[in-house]
Design an enzyme around this catalytic site. Structure first.
Site, PDB file in Angstrom:
ATOM      1  N   GLU A  69       0.820  -1.219   0.000  1.00 37.15           N
ATOM      2  CA  GLU A  69       0.000   0.000   0.000  1.00 37.15           C
ATOM      3  C   GLU A  69       0.848   1.261   0.000  1.00 37.15           C
ATOM      4  OE1 GLU A  69      -4.190  -1.014   2.158  1.00 37.15           O
ATOM      5  OE2 GLU A  69      -2.381  -1.547   3.277  1.00 37.15           O
ATOM      6  N   GLU A  97      -4.678  -9.406   3.558  1.00 35.29           N
ATOM      7  CA  GLU A  97      -5.455  -9.121   4.758  1.00 35.29           C
ATOM      8  C   GLU A  97      -6.686 -10.007   4.938  1.00 35.29           C
ATOM      9  OE1 GLU A  97      -3.104  -5.367   3.929  1.00 35.29           O
ATOM     10  OE2 GLU A  97      -4.157  -6.885   2.756  1.00 35.29           O
TER      11      GLU A  97
END
Length: 713
Positions: A148, A169
């Protein structure tokens, strides 16, 4: 929504300081800045290197203190008028592995959880809002927040040697919460983003490598690992000087976006059946992000992440993750590595499908000669041929170079004469699951192999001690139980017989490591761990059917558990004949709590592949001829009654296994079910689930795990 939604300025600094005071034992990833004169007189770039000061065994991760350092480094670089670019990269081979999960696992307050989400957005967002071009240099592993941070940059390059790039995730019970659900779909399109965020995460946490990340559009440029940083900085200079312009395709936020989300929901249903909240949260975010701006998308991520961080599912996922990352790599009871013998040649008795899979695995992972045997040459040729065909397929898909394909192919040979095993250091049998057959195999082998040669058995349920009882050297016999498909499931149950010695065990564990399998030490008890648990489960299901429960209710009863497959699909996978055989073995050993279904016996005698047949659309149904085989009672159970019955049965059986010392403790049973049966991470393992459902206390009067151990307080 306005820009003020993202934390900035004094508010961000205050939040970082507040979070840092609550951070315990953070391994700080430092943000080390250095000036670099870009090639071609393009100007000065600041390269921020993330480095926690440890080797590759401890990747960089983000905690509050480290994020504070990164925040300061970005601010300092952005404030310097002479700086023409800011680049973020990592220590050798690693950009970052995302948030520090040990820190995340300590959070149990919604406000604190939301603060962590807001801090990540606030720091990373600066890479987008600064007036200087920013570059994410993905030099190696980049997971979660590690990817990210690169996505927040204006441009990205990636190393061809990068082995693992992912947003994992959802695998753990979270969503990409530092920008991933907005940034990735707007960069590569919803379909590709969902592949990374949902499909890969829920497919045993599959990763991209550098070339695949570039092909998907995550990175703008791909460079070789040897001079990756130099080539990246040359590329940066061309972008800064205007010599090179990066063009990206327009993302369709209309029908294609909606279709991708619908496809993602169907995939999530197939994997977790609506039980795990994280993938559906991620899909909700992605769906809404088609029309939301960046800041609104980040705010929605803050809320989702805060909710999930304090959820039971996340703590279960973190417990499972800890098992796989730590306990699996340091198996309880494993002997000292120094006792292991070197293995220079492997023998495999049998040339059927399982034996052939083993031959392929041993040749690829150990890189030593592998010889297969069977009763006649045609069977041997078929087994060796299978290995050659699989190597050809791997080469055709680009997963093997021609040189490696030829080398592995040359390592595998066949024979019908066990005398050809004389120079083997490790021989494993994969023949029919019958004690007399296996004892005869080992007796024949012992005439030819050295006294030190390890004799391993891939038995799924039979006694290692009995198998070795008549040998001159029973101490070198060990259980080495793989799970099918061999190439996919990472578990190896290593079974110690009564007379198995430490050198043999050490060699078995050493070979397991070389095969890239996770080994768990198991006592010599019928069916060991995974099969014993699964057969007890199936026994309750078949027993309920025999009593009169209808097929559909029985197969759906365990849906709330979120298991990787329903009982009937499991039965079809292992085969009714094997299911019946193991049930009979366990019934003989343990009595009627392992039900032997006469209906299952009739199914086997009729040579049916399972209870389900499938229509042209792939929908399961019970054929009339199958129904006619079953003789049932008049005491049906509801789905709820059957689920509770199965939970209590599993709590009972696992409690007995622990009392018998089949494994060191309950964590090893969880590890076996996760690695050998695909038990879902979001449940954390079977024993935490039984603790949460109340079955442990109903049956045993106590939990299997202390709440702190399973992080499920």
């Amino acid at each position: 929504m306005t820009e003020s939604t993202v934390l900035s300025g004094d508010a961000l600094i205050d939040a970082l300081q507040q979070a840092a005071t609550q951070s315990k034992d953070e391994v700080v990833t430092h943000a080390i800045s250095r000036d670099v004169a870009l090639p071609g007189d393009a100007g000065t770039a600041v390269v921020i290197t993330l480095d926690n000061g440890l080797d590759h065994n401890r990747p960089n991760s983000f905690g509050p203190i480290g994020l504070g350092e990164l925040n300061q480094a970005i601010d300092t670089a952005a404030a310097r008028p002479e700086v023409v670019a800011i680049a973020v990269t990592g220590k050798p081979f690693i950009l970052a592995a995302g948030a520090d999960l040990s820190q995340v696992g300590q959070i149990n307050d919604h406000a604190q959880a939301k603060l962590i989400a807001q801090i990540g957005h606030g720091v990373f967002h600066k890479l987008h809002t600064t007036d200087k071009p920013t570059f994410g240099l993905i030099n190696g592993l980049a997971l979660g927040g590690g990817l990210e941070i690169a996505l927040h940059c204006d441009y990205r390059t990636v190393s061809a040697a990068a082995p693992a790039i992912a947003l994992p995730e959802c695998f753990l019970g979270l969503v990409p919460g530092w920008g991933g659900t907005w940034l990735l779909p707007h960069l590569v399109g919803a379909e590709s983003a969902i592949k990374v965020i949902i499909e890969n995460a829920l497919s045993q946490n599959r990763m991209l490598n550098g070339p695949k990340a570039h092909q998907l559009g995550i990175a703008d440029a791909l460079f070789d690992g040897a001079d990756y940083l130099e080539q990246s900085l040359l590329w940066v200079s061309k972008v800064v000087s205007g010599e090179l312009t990066v063009d990206r395709p327009q993302v369709d936020t209309g029908e294609a976006w909606s279709a991708a989300v619908a496809k993602g929901r169907a995939f999530a249903d197939s994997k977790v059946g609506g039980v795990a909240p994280a993938p559906y949260k991620a899909l909700d975010l992605i769906e809404a992000n088609a029309s939301r701006d960046r800041v609104a998308g980040f705010a929605a991520e803050d809320d989702a992440l805060a909710e999930l961080i304090i959820s039971e599912e996340l703590h279960a996922g973190l417990y499972a993750f800890d098992l796989v990352q730590k306990r699996a790599k340091r198996p309880a009871g494993a002997p000292d590595k120094s006792l292991a013998q070197k293995v220079t040649k492997v023998g495999i008795v049998g040339a059927g499908l399982m034996a052939s899979q083993l031959a392929l695995l041993f040749a690829r992972r150990l890189g030593v000669p592998v010889i297969m045997s069977d009763l006649d040459q045609s069977r041997v040729d078929k087994g060796v041929g299978y290995v050659q065909q699989e190597l050809e397929k791997l080469a055709a898909r680009g997963r093997l170079s021609p040189d490696k394909k030829n080398r592995y192919s040359a390592l595998v040979s066949g024979t019908t004469d066990t005398a050809d095993f004389a120079d083997c250091d490790f021989v494993i049998e994969a023949v029919f699951e019958e004690m007399g057959v296996k004892k005869q195999v080992f007796a024949d082998l012992e005439k030819h192999v050295s006294a030190q040669c390890v004799l391993a058995t891939n038995t799924s349920s039979l006694s290692i001690t009995e198998m070795a009882a008549d040998l001159h050297h029973p101490e070198r016999v060990v259980g080495f139980h793989f799970f099918n498909p061999v190439a996919v499931l990472p578990l190896l149950e290593i079974v110690k017989g009564e007379r198995t010695d430490e050198a043999t065990l050490a060699t078995a564990f050493s070979v397991a490591r070389s095969l890239k399998k996770n080994a768990v030490l198991v006592a010599d008890a019928p069916a060991f761990v995974v099969n014993r648990v699964l057969v007890r489960l199936l026994s309750e299901i078949t027993g309920a059917i025999d009593e009169g429960t209808d097929f559909e209710t029985a197969d759906r009863a365990l849906d709330p558990l979120g298991l990787p497959m329903s009982p009937f699909v499991l039965l079809q996978l292992v085969g009714p004949a094997i299911g019946l055989h193991v049930a009979e073995t366990l019934n003989s050993a343990f009595g009627d709590r392992f039900h032997v279904s006469e209906n299952l016996r009739r199914l086997v005698e009729a040579k049916k592949a399972g209870i389900w047949d499938y229509d042209e659309q792939g929908k399961p149904y019970v054929a009339d001829e199958t129904r006619a085989l079953f003789e049932v009672g008049d005491s049906p159970s509801t789905a709820e009654q059957l689920r509770v019955r199965v939970e209590d049965a599993l709590a009972d059986e696992i409690g007995r296994m622990l009392d018998e010392g089949v494994v060191a403790d309950a964590r090893d049973i969880d590890l076996c079910l996760i690695l050998g049966a695909g038990y879902p991470f979001h449940l954390g393992g079977i024993t935490p689930y039984l603790d949460r459902s109340g079955a442990s206390e109903r049956v045993r009067g106590k939990r299997f795990l202390d709440p702190g151990v399973a992080s499920l307080a």
